[in-house]
Design a protein around this motif. Structure first.
Motif, short mmCIF file in Angstrom:
data_model
loop_
_atom_site.label_atom_id
_atom_site.label_comp_id
_atom_site.label_asym_id
_atom_site.label_seq_id
_atom_site.Cartn_x
_atom_site.Cartn_y
_atom_site.Cartn_z
N LEU A 1 0.87 -1.29 -0.08
CA LEU A 1 -0.02 -0.01 -0.01
C LEU A 1 0.74 1.37 -0.12
CD1 LEU A 1 -3.05 0.50 0.17
CD2 LEU A 1 -2.84 0.98 2.45
N MET A 2 0.67 2.04 -1.08
CA MET A 2 1.54 3.23 -1.15
C MET A 2 0.14 4.34 -1.43
SD MET A 2 4.62 5.10 -2.03
CE MET A 2 5.54 3.71 -2.11
N GLU B 1 9.72 -13.67 4.78
CA GLU B 1 10.07 -12.77 5.99
C GLU B 1 10.95 -11.67 5.46
OE1 GLU B 1 8.93 -12.83 9.14
OE2 GLU B 1 7.33 -14.28 8.48
N ARG B 2 11.97 -11.90 4.85
CA ARG B 2 13.24 -10.87 4.60
C ARG B 2 12.52 -9.88 3.65
NH1 ARG B 2 18.82 -14.43 3.69
NH2 ARG B 2 18.48 -15.51 5.78
N THR B 3 11.41 -10.31 2.88
CA THR B 3 10.76 -9.19 1.95
C THR B 3 9.93 -8.43 2.65
OG1 THR B 3 10.65 -10.71 0.20
CG2 THR B 3 9.12 -8.88 0.01
N GLY C 1 9.34 -3.45 4.22
CA GLY C 1 8.76 -2.50 5.48
C GLY C 1 9.43 -1.23 6.15
N SER C 2 10.94 -1.66 5.94
CA SER C 2 11.86 -0.44 6.48
C SER C 2 12.04 0.53 5.38
CB SER C 2 13.20 -1.43 6.77
OG SER C 2 13.89 -1.94 5.69
N LYS C 3 12.04 0.11 4.20
CA LYS C 3 12.13 0.99 3.06
C LYS C 3 10.96 2.06 2.77
CE LYS C 3 13.37 1.41 -1.81
NZ LYS C 3 13.76 0.98 -2.92
N HIS C 4 9.84 1.56 3.19
CA HIS C 4 8.80 2.23 2.87
C HIS C 4 7.82 2.64 4.25
CE1 HIS C 4 8.97 2.27 -1.39
NE2 HIS C 4 9.32 0.93 -1.19
N LYS C 5 8.60 2.49 5.22
CA LYS C 5 7.87 2.74 6.50
C LYS C 5 6.56 2.07 6.64
CE LYS C 5 11.39 5.28 7.88
NZ LYS C 5 12.58 4.81 7.54
#
Length: 62
Positions: free
Chosen positions: A13-14, A35-37, A42-46
């Motif tokens: 979701l963006m 999980e790595r995805t 999650g970390s890149k797009h918060k």
């Protein structure tokens, strides 16, 4: 056991739109690739996990 490469497809979701993605990740199995995805997107797009969908995970042939 050596890590394999997996192709993970899905959407996240963006704003108000679901954007498709395809990522190639190294992991020991399909669950870890998923999980790595989650962690990477999650970390890149918060984003929280509930805003990231995984449609499929398949091994990549070398």
């Amino acid at each position: 056991m050596a890590d394999q490469k997996f192709e993970v497809k899905g959407s996240f979701l963006m704003g108000e739109d679901w954007m498709p993605y395809t990522k190639v990740v190294e992991a020991p199995n399909e669950k870890q690739a998923e999980e790595r995805t989650f962690a990477t997107i999650g970390s890149k797009h918060k984003l929280k996990r509930r805003y990231i969908k995984v449609d499929g995970v398949k091994p990549v042939k070398a």
